[in-house]
Design a protein around this motif. Structure first.
Motif, PDB file in Angstrom:
ATOM      1  N   LEU A 135      24.567  48.736  -4.738  1.00 21.76           N
ATOM      2  CA  LEU A 135      23.347  48.723  -3.940  1.00 21.76           C
ATOM      3  C   LEU A 135      22.695  50.095  -3.918  1.00 21.76           C
ATOM      4  O   LEU A 135      21.464  50.206  -3.973  1.00 21.76           O
ATOM      5  CB  LEU A 135      23.649  48.259  -2.513  1.00 21.76           C
ATOM      6  CG  LEU A 135      23.913  46.772  -2.327  1.00 21.76           C
ATOM      7  CD1 LEU A 135      24.375  46.514  -0.898  1.00 21.76           C
ATOM      8  CD2 LEU A 135      22.689  45.952  -2.652  1.00 21.76           C
ATOM      9  N   GLU A 136      23.499  51.137  -3.825  1.00 21.01           N
ATOM     10  CA  GLU A 136      22.949  52.495  -3.844  1.00 21.01           C
ATOM     11  C   GLU A 136      22.294  52.786  -5.203  1.00 21.01           C
ATOM     12  O   GLU A 136      21.249  53.395  -5.279  1.00 21.01           O
ATOM     13  CB  GLU A 136      24.048  53.532  -3.561  1.00 21.01           C
ATOM     14  CG  GLU A 136      24.525  53.539  -2.122  1.00 21.01           C
ATOM     15  CD  GLU A 136      25.703  54.467  -1.915  1.00 21.01           C
ATOM     16  OE1 GLU A 136      26.315  54.948  -2.895  1.00 21.01           O
ATOM     17  OE2 GLU A 136      26.041  54.700  -0.746  1.00 21.01           O
ATOM     18  N   TYR A 137      22.919  52.309  -6.282  1.00 21.76           N
ATOM     19  CA  TYR A 137      22.382  52.539  -7.609  1.00 21.76           C
ATOM     20  C   TYR A 137      21.084  51.772  -7.800  1.00 21.76           C
ATOM     21  O   TYR A 137      20.105  52.298  -8.343  1.00 21.76           O
ATOM     22  CB  TYR A 137      23.424  52.108  -8.664  1.00 21.76           C
ATOM     23  CG  TYR A 137      22.959  52.295 -10.073  1.00 21.76           C
ATOM     24  CD1 TYR A 137      22.907  53.547 -10.643  1.00 21.76           C
ATOM     25  CD2 TYR A 137      22.565  51.195 -10.826  1.00 21.76           C
ATOM     26  CE1 TYR A 137      22.480  53.709 -11.938  1.00 21.76           C
ATOM     27  CE2 TYR A 137      22.135  51.337 -12.131  1.00 21.76           C
ATOM     28  CZ  TYR A 137      22.097  52.609 -12.681  1.00 21.76           C
ATOM     29  OH  TYR A 137      21.665  52.763 -13.955  1.00 21.76           O
ATOM     30  N   VAL A 138      21.042  50.530  -7.328  1.00 26.73           N
ATOM     31  CA  VAL A 138      19.847  49.704  -7.473  1.00 26.73           C
ATOM     32  C   VAL A 138      18.713  50.233  -6.623  1.00 26.73           C
ATOM     33  O   VAL A 138      17.555  50.211  -7.001  1.00 26.73           O
ATOM     34  CB  VAL A 138      20.177  48.225  -7.095  1.00 26.73           C
ATOM     35  CG1 VAL A 138      18.917  47.398  -6.999  1.00 26.73           C
ATOM     36  CG2 VAL A 138      21.155  47.633  -8.069  1.00 26.73           C
ATOM     37  N   SER A 139      19.013  50.739  -5.467  1.00 26.61           N
ATOM     38  CA  SER A 139      17.977  51.208  -4.560  1.00 26.61           C
ATOM     39  C   SER A 139      17.356  52.527  -5.013  1.00 26.61           C
ATOM     40  O   SER A 139      16.322  52.910  -4.514  1.00 26.61           O
ATOM     41  CB  SER A 139      18.530  51.328  -3.136  1.00 26.61           C
ATOM     42  OG  SER A 139      19.483  52.375  -3.084  1.00 26.61           O
ATOM     43  N   LYS A 140      17.946  53.214  -5.957  1.00 27.09           N
ATOM     44  CA  LYS A 140      17.395  54.501  -6.409  1.00 27.09           C
ATOM     45  C   LYS A 140      16.202  54.324  -7.287  1.00 27.09           C
ATOM     46  O   LYS A 140      15.797  53.611  -7.976  1.00 27.09           O
ATOM     47  CB  LYS A 140      18.445  55.305  -7.152  1.00 27.09           C
ATOM     48  CG  LYS A 140      19.494  55.874  -6.219  1.00 27.09           C
ATOM     49  CD  LYS A 140      20.448  56.730  -7.007  1.00 27.09           C
ATOM     50  CE  LYS A 140      21.497  57.311  -6.123  1.00 27.09           C
ATOM     51  NZ  LYS A 140      22.424  58.159  -6.798  1.00 27.09           N
TER      52      LYS A 140
END
Length: 89
Positions: free
Chosen positions: A84-89
């Protein structure tokens, strides 16, 4: 000289050979019973100890499995958060 009345007085105070022998026999039989009782109690305690040890080992296995499961769930949540952190970047 020692008279029969003197001997009777001594027998009243001191144990005769026959009395000592019967006392020894009774004490030996009591001792054998005590040893048998101690053996039975020891066997029972050892059985309870082994049962308790078995229960402890089973509990350790359950805790180990639960810990593995919890670790796996935590790892899955960490992976999702990372994605989720990777996608949200």
């Amino acid at each position: 000289m020692i008279t029969d009345s003197d001997i009777k007085k001594l027998e009243a105070v001191f144990a005769t050979k026959a009395e000592l022998k019967s006392l020894e026999t009774r004490m030996n039989s009591g001792f054998v019973e005590i040893v048998a009782f101690i053996g039975d109690v020891k066997d029972e305690i050892m059985r309870e100890f082994y049962d308790f040890r078995k229960e402890i080992n089973e509990f350790r296995i359950e805790v180990r499995e639960s810990r593995k499961e919890t670790h796996s769930i935590l790892h899955n949540h960490e992976s999702r958060v990372s994605r989720l952190e990777y996608v949200s970047k």
